[in-house]
Design an enzyme around this catalytic site. Structure first.
Site, PDB file in Angstrom:
ATOM      1  N   CYS A   1       0.875  -1.181   0.000  1.00 19.39           N
ATOM      2  CA  CYS A   1       0.000   0.000   0.000  1.00 19.39           C
ATOM      3  C   CYS A   1       0.904   1.221   0.000  1.00 19.39           C
ATOM      4  O   CYS A   1       2.112   1.101   0.152  1.00 19.39           O
ATOM      5  CB  CYS A   1      -0.854   0.038   1.260  1.00 19.39           C
TER       6      CYS A   1
ATOM      7  N   ARG B   1       1.256   1.615  -6.069  1.00 19.41           N
ATOM      8  CA  ARG B   1       1.413   0.658  -4.965  1.00 19.41           C
ATOM      9  C   ARG B   1       0.088  -0.023  -4.619  1.00 19.41           C
ATOM     10  O   ARG B   1       0.022  -0.881  -3.744  1.00 19.41           O
ATOM     11  CB  ARG B   1       1.964   1.361  -3.721  1.00 19.41           C
TER      12      ARG B   1
ATOM     13  N   TRP C   1      -3.681  -1.706  -1.329  1.00 19.56           N
ATOM     14  CA  TRP C   1      -3.599  -2.950  -2.107  1.00 19.56           C
ATOM     15  C   TRP C   1      -3.982  -4.013  -1.096  1.00 19.56           C
ATOM     16  O   TRP C   1      -3.194  -4.364  -0.216  1.00 19.56           O
ATOM     17  CB  TRP C   1      -2.176  -3.139  -2.616  1.00 19.56           C
TER      18      TRP C   1
ATOM     19  N   ASN D   1       0.997   0.461   6.007  1.00 20.59           N
ATOM     20  CA  ASN D   1       1.402  -0.407   4.899  1.00 20.59           C
ATOM     21  C   ASN D   1       2.181  -1.548   5.528  1.00 20.59           C
ATOM     22  O   ASN D   1       3.104  -1.308   6.307  1.00 20.59           O
ATOM     23  CB  ASN D   1       2.294   0.375   3.926  1.00 20.59           C
ATOM     24  N   GLY D   2       1.800  -2.777   5.223  1.00 23.01           N
ATOM     25  CA  GLY D   2       2.494  -3.935   5.809  1.00 23.01           C
ATOM     26  C   GLY D   2       1.482  -4.971   6.252  1.00 23.01           C
ATOM     27  O   GLY D   2       0.321  -4.935   5.842  1.00 23.01           O
TER      28      GLY D   2
ATOM     29  N   GLU E   1      10.281 -20.711 -18.840  1.00 25.11           N
ATOM     30  CA  GLU E   1      10.052 -19.319 -18.458  1.00 25.11           C
ATOM     31  C   GLU E   1      11.197 -18.425 -18.952  1.00 25.11           C
ATOM     32  O   GLU E   1      10.970 -17.296 -19.393  1.00 25.11           O
ATOM     33  CB  GLU E   1       9.880 -19.225 -16.934  1.00 25.11           C
TER      34      GLU E   1
ATOM     35  N   LYS F   1      10.507 -15.225 -21.346  1.00 30.75           N
ATOM     36  CA  LYS F   1      10.942 -13.856 -21.023  1.00 30.75           C
ATOM     37  C   LYS F   1      11.750 -13.282 -22.170  1.00 30.75           C
ATOM     38  O   LYS F   1      11.565 -12.139 -22.569  1.00 30.75           O
ATOM     39  CB  LYS F   1      11.827 -13.831 -19.768  1.00 30.75           C
TER      40      LYS F   1
ATOM     41  N   GLU G   1       9.620 -12.554 -25.301  1.00 29.50           N
ATOM     42  CA  GLU G   1       8.590 -11.541 -25.041  1.00 29.50           C
ATOM     43  C   GLU G   1       9.140 -10.113 -25.073  1.00 29.50           C
ATOM     44  O   GLU G   1       8.492  -9.203 -25.567  1.00 29.50           O
ATOM     45  CB  GLU G   1       7.987 -11.945 -23.705  1.00 29.50           C
TER      46      GLU G   1
ATOM     47  N   HIS H   1      15.135 -36.057 -29.702  1.00 33.14           N
ATOM     48  CA  HIS H   1      13.937 -36.534 -30.398  1.00 33.14           C
ATOM     49  C   HIS H   1      13.467 -35.514 -31.432  1.00 33.14           C
ATOM     50  O   HIS H   1      12.284 -35.425 -31.724  1.00 33.14           O
ATOM     51  CB  HIS H   1      12.840 -36.854 -29.377  1.00 33.14           C
TER      52      HIS H   1
ATOM     53  N   LYS I   1      -0.884  -6.722 -20.439  1.00 33.48           N
ATOM     54  CA  LYS I   1      -0.625  -7.239 -19.089  1.00 33.48           C
ATOM     55  C   LYS I   1      -1.684  -8.260 -18.691  1.00 33.48           C
ATOM     56  O   LYS I   1      -1.396  -9.279 -18.084  1.00 33.48           O
ATOM     57  CB  LYS I   1      -0.592  -6.064 -18.097  1.00 33.48           C
TER      58      LYS I   1
HETATM   59  O1  M6R Z   1      -2.548 -12.608 -15.081  1.00 31.47           O
HETATM   60  P1  M6R Z   1      -2.133 -13.995 -15.490  1.00 31.47           P
HETATM   61  O2  M6R Z   1      -1.117 -14.595 -14.575  1.00 31.47           O
HETATM   62  O3  M6R Z   1      -3.303 -14.904 -15.652  1.00 31.47           O
HETATM   63  O4  M6R Z   1      -1.467 -13.813 -16.899  1.00 31.47           O
HETATM   64  C1  M6R Z   1      -1.037 -14.918 -17.618  1.00 31.47           C
HETATM   65  C2  M6R Z   1      -0.140 -14.521 -18.768  1.00 31.47           C
HETATM   66  O5  M6R Z   1      -0.803 -13.654 -19.641  1.00 31.47           O
HETATM   67  C3  M6R Z   1       1.142 -13.850 -18.292  1.00 31.47           C
HETATM   68  O6  M6R Z   1       1.829 -14.665 -17.375  1.00 31.47           O
HETATM   69  C4  M6R Z   1       2.042 -13.515 -19.470  1.00 31.47           C
HETATM   70  O7  M6R Z   1       2.566 -14.693 -20.008  1.00 31.47           O
HETATM   71  C5  M6R Z   1       3.127 -12.533 -19.051  1.00 31.47           C
HETATM   72  N1  M6R Z   1       3.291 -11.569 -20.078  1.00 31.47           N
HETATM   73  C6  M6R Z   1       4.443 -13.155 -18.821  1.00 31.47           C
HETATM   74  O8  M6R Z   1       5.478 -12.285 -18.656  1.00 31.47           O
END
Ligand code: M6R
Length: 612
Positions: free
Chosen positions: A2, A27, A76, A102-103, A485, A489, A492, A508, A607
């Site tokens: 927060c 925040r 938050w 906050n905490g 992952e 990253k 992306e 394979h 996002k």
């Molecule tokens: O909000 P969510 O965790 O459901 O989102 C899932 C994916 O859209 C999200 O993890 C996406 O792959 C990110 N851009 C990864 O960095």
């Protein structure tokens, strides 16, 4: 996470609070509130209007009389729904004392029970409100606000940054911190407190960053800092010459770096208060009772993107600890494959936003099939959190960068905590192993903190591989989802071709495309499959790939087998992904920055994905 703010000694105190809250919105924005001192009376406004909370607060306070002191908060939610009753500031029984926090106060339940027994009325479902009432009691005893706050903080466990004001000393605001951030500053006869520098940067550039366990008495233009043992200290002042945008990113170049750096705190907050002193696990809104947990004979985790990878990492731990078979499904595929579901199935949605439509629909599909449902999410009261039978919140704070970092590690930690809880209820893990796993989880904060600081070695490797365009990330066991992952990253944010593969699967098919110029990033940290991983490394090397190895500190023998190496502190294999992800995030980051891209806003991505 927060945001808090406070001011005393300024004619435009209300504007200062509202401007500061706007800057603190990143925040959290579930609700916002201010309390001001008006003619020896506390006047409070609180609004729970989601992303509009601060704007609505500004609207409803228009025309309010001029005040010189007040405190404010943007929330938050972690404990209690994001509604007006749970919004800060909280008041004591008399309404003469107001507090923002906050905490997380870990022992709030036992403190609340004591307060209620002594005649207090608590109106919210927060961990915070107890503080207002404890200070109320101690203010009567001590007659001094700063002393009452100091003594009250001696009774609480957990993390806090607080601001408190009372009609008894209308010009005074008392602030204190432990773990949660807090700064104070003064200028031109006014004194300020805030969670971070941007919130007050337009008012002062001379600030003091408080240390843990410090308490401050703010009067107009005067600030006295003490340790919580009461001893006065001379604080170290700092002059800030960043512009406001840099300050919002805490001095980091972008949100992604900031959020990578916040990972130790995200882990600590996700665990905070959830491991009881007797070692048992306390999950806040885990509404499946012991009989329901014992009846589960299959778990299906559903998720997308990075959350899918977090679930995959957790699968290894879940199966080992609970001995329940775990499937991990891509959420967008799950409901179209007619999965076998019944009342003994537990469907767990993993979603930082709690809103990804594919995951939401998958959880709904689980419920329609008669399964029990739960979600692991970072957003309190998100659609999934509201609809599932049970919820476990990660407490990573808002994630602004589109590329997820801190919410991924927080999801893994939360899922592992859940796995341990289920194992404990079912008796599938003996006491010693349980305690060992809990201790391993708790040590992750420190290991990740150490790993975050080693960005220079990662940057050097990223620079050395120059303009490579094809990447394979290889892993085995829990290192496999780590590799997935790492590849996600990289593609992306740097728009380079990257694939994650299980090391053993290479021969394979994928070996066919390995040739000079191709970069292989291999997870070769400790674990029973390390030798096999190194054999896979030999296979790609002999076909001309450039190899980057992720190896444990001191493992020079393994390190010698790569062209480049990135050293990480070692951890048990089930927990290793949490800290191994850090250099992979940094690697993607440095390659993207090297190519001149905006890491926070990558192309073609959102996002939160709310379309199928
Ligand atoms: O909000 P969510 O965790 O459901 O989102 C899932 C994916 O859209 C999200 O993890 C996406 O792959 C990110 N851009 C990864 O960095």
């Amino acid at each position: 996470m927060c945001g808090i703010i406070g001011v005393t000694g300024a004619a435009d105190a209300l504007d200062i609070l509202l401007d500061g809250l706007e800057r603190l919105e990143y925040r959290g924005y579930d609700s916002a509130g201010v309390a001001v001192m008006n003619d020896q009376e506390v006047v409070r406004w609180r609004i729970a209007d989601g992303t509009q909370s601060v704007a609505t607060l500004r609207h409803v306070t228009q025309g309010a009389p001029e005040v010189h002191a007040g405190i404010g908060h943007t929330r938050w939610a972690t404990h209690g729904q994001p509604n007006e009753t749970n919004a800060h500031p909280h008041l004591d029984c008399s309404g003469e004392l107001a507090l923002v926090h906050n905490g997380i106060i870990e022992n709030h339940a036992e403190l609340a029970a004591g307060l209620v027994a002594r005649g207090h009325t608590l109106v919210s479902v927060t961990d915070t409100e107890v503080l207002a009432h404890l200070i109320e009691e101690l203010l009567v005893e001590t007659g001094s606000l700063v002393e009452a706050v100091r003594q009250a903080l001696g009774l609480v466990r957990g993390a806090f940054a607080i601001g408190v004001m009372s009609t008894r000393e209308p010009d005074v605001i008392v602030a204190a911190r432990r773990i949660s951030p807090l700064i104070v500053g003064r200028h031109d006869g006014a004194s300020f407190l805030a969670s971070d520098i941007p919130a007050i940067l337009e008012r002062t550039r001379d600030v003091v960053i408080l240390e843990d366990d410090q308490i401050v008495e703010l009067r107009p233009g005067a600030i006295v800092v003490r340790n919580l043992d009461g001893k006065e200290v001379t604080p170290r002042a700092m002059h800030v010459d960043w512009d406001i945008e840099a300050a919002q990113k805490d001095g980091y170049d972008d949100y992604m770096t900031k959020e990578i750096a916040e990972q130790p705190r995200a882990i600590a907050d996700t665990l905070r208060g959830r491991v009881a002193p007797n070692g048992s696990i306390v999950l806040d809104r885990f509404e499946l009772n012991e009989d329901q947990v014992k009846a589960v004979n299959k778990i299906i985790m559903v998720a997308c993107g990075s959350s899918f990878h977090a679930a995959l990492v957790a699968k290894y731990a879940f199966e080992r600890w609970t001995r329940i078979p775990v499937e991990v499904d891509i959420a967008s595929e799950f409901r179209y494959r007619d999965p076998v579901l019944d009342s003994q199935t537990l469907v767990i949605g993993v979603s930082q936003s709690g809103e990804s439509v594919d995951t939401l629909q998958a959880v709904r599909h689980g419920a329609e099939g008669g399964a029990a449902t739960m979600v692991v999410t970072n957003v309190v009261d998100s659609t999934m959190a509201r609809e599932a039978d049970a919820v476990l919140y990660t407490r990573a704070g808002p994630e602004i960068s589109v590329a997820s970092t801190k919410t991924v590690v927080a999801s893994i930690v939360a899922l592992q905590l859940l796995g341990l809880h289920i194992a404990r209820v079912r008796g599938s893990l003996d006491d010693a192993s349980f305690q060992q796993e809990v201790a391993a989880l708790q040590s992750l904060e420190g290991l990740v903190a150490e790993t975050v600081t080693r960005d220079a070695q990662v940057k050097a490797v990223a620079e050395a591989i120059g303009d490579a365009r094809d990447f394979f990330f290889l892993g085995r066991h829990a290192g496999y989802p780590t590799a997935l992952e790492g590849a996600l990253k990289l593609k992306e944010i740097s728009y380079l071709h990257a694939e994650g593969y299980p090391g053993g699967e290479l021969k394979h098919g994928p070996l066919a495309v390995i040739e000079p110029g191709c970069v292989v990033v291999a997870m070769a940290t400790g674990g029973p499959l390390k030798e096999k991983m190194l054999s896979n490394v030999a296979e790609v090397k002999s076909r001309g790939a450039t190899v980057i190895l992720l190896v444990d500190d001191g493992d020079d023998e393994a390190a010698a087998q790569g062209d480049y190496r990135i050293f990480v502190p070692s951890a048990p294999e089930l927990h290793a992904p949490v800290k191994d992800l850090v250099p992979l995030q940094q690697f993607a980051y440095f390659l993207a920055r090297g190519r001149g891209f905006n890491v926070d806003r990558p192309r073609n991505l959102a996002k939160t994905v709310t379309v199928e």
